[in-house]
Design an enzyme around this catalytic site. Sequence first.
Site, PDB file in Angstrom:
ATOM      1  N   HIS A 177       0.822  -1.217   0.000  1.00  0.00           N
ATOM      2  CA  HIS A 177       0.000   0.000   0.000  1.00  0.00           C
ATOM      3  C   HIS A 177       0.854   1.265   0.000  1.00  0.00           C
ATOM      4  O   HIS A 177       0.386   2.324  -0.409  1.00  0.00           O
ATOM      5  CB  HIS A 177      -1.012  -0.005   1.144  1.00  0.00           C
ATOM      6  CG  HIS A 177      -0.449   0.186   2.515  1.00  0.00           C
ATOM      7  ND1 HIS A 177      -0.391  -0.824   3.444  1.00  0.00           N
ATOM      8  CD2 HIS A 177       0.060   1.276   3.125  1.00  0.00           C
ATOM      9  CE1 HIS A 177       0.119  -0.355   4.569  1.00  0.00           C
ATOM     10  NE2 HIS A 177       0.403   0.920   4.404  1.00  0.00           N
ATOM     11  N   ASP A 224      -0.750  -7.449   0.547  1.00  0.00           N
ATOM     12  CA  ASP A 224      -0.220  -6.149   0.935  1.00  0.00           C
ATOM     13  C   ASP A 224       1.282  -6.221   1.196  1.00  0.00           C
ATOM     14  O   ASP A 224       1.797  -5.628   2.135  1.00  0.00           O
ATOM     15  CB  ASP A 224      -0.937  -5.581   2.152  1.00  0.00           C
ATOM     16  CG  ASP A 224      -0.688  -4.068   2.305  1.00  0.00           C
ATOM     17  OD1 ASP A 224      -0.165  -3.457   1.351  1.00  0.00           O
ATOM     18  OD2 ASP A 224      -0.996  -3.522   3.379  1.00  0.00           O
ATOM     19  N   SER A 238       4.360   1.236   8.654  1.00  0.00           N
ATOM     20  CA  SER A 238       3.962   0.214   7.692  1.00  0.00           C
ATOM     21  C   SER A 238       5.166  -0.338   6.942  1.00  0.00           C
ATOM     22  O   SER A 238       5.990   0.406   6.429  1.00  0.00           O
ATOM     23  CB  SER A 238       2.981   0.794   6.671  1.00  0.00           C
ATOM     24  OG  SER A 238       1.706   0.903   7.211  1.00  0.00           O
TER      25      SER A 238
END
Length: 284
Positions: free
Chosen positions: A127, A159, A234
Amino acid sequence: MAVQTGLGEPRGPWFISPELDPDGRGWWDAPERDPGGRRPGRLLAVLGVVAVSAVSGALAGGVVASRDGAGGPAAASAAPVPAELVTAAERTVPGVVSVLAGGATSGSATGSGFAVDDQQHLITNDHILAKGGGGPVTVELPDGRRFAAEVVGREPRSDLAVLKVPPSAGLTPLPLAKPGVTRVGEPVLAVGSPLGLAGTVTAGIVSALDRQVRLGNNRHSAVQTDASINPGNSGGPLVNARGEVVGVNTAIATIDGNGSIGIGFAIPIDQVQQTADTIIGKGG
């Protein structure tokens, strides 16, 4: 849809628990807004990636003070940190990078990543690249050096994405935990670049295993942790006290988009390794 938080603008699909009624609404999901634009007191969670434009306000920690017998203030001592966590952090930080995707014309996003082998392959979240609009990807090393990164492959359903930097980067690969060895309650560290603060280490425990969550349109079995994870973490590693990666930090739960509340989610290492091996095998 994005929510202004004062810590930057979280980007990415909402986290939604799959344990909801069929229309996808429930305790975790609060799409409604009142006339003032606020969400009515339910929990909302977003993927932990952000293009940080500014960090406002002061950073403060809770300080507990006590008084001695004479009534004068005495400074509180910090709780001792287990030596194994200090060692795990020392081993992990050199292998973790900041990932900058996109640019002025394609949109941009920042996150984290880490080295997994001596060929300088890096794991990160897909992402981050998606929010970068397919633009160039740059990796910043712990020593401040920057390298243009090759996108070896992407797997949006998981992801996950694999990058590659030149051999001159010399990143230290992180060891991966064996599948099935992670236990609820064991201490873990989240390492990454929350809000652009590279090399940040936060500590917690494994709160749950095999937590079923939905990220975007896909369901995942995740490792839940209370280690502080914020936008920018992330793609970074969640490591155990031995310095082994047990998961890739991917999502957080927030109240009205206002940062970590101690509920974070990482993609389990067995899924990460399987996906990375497939991508590297196809793209080299």
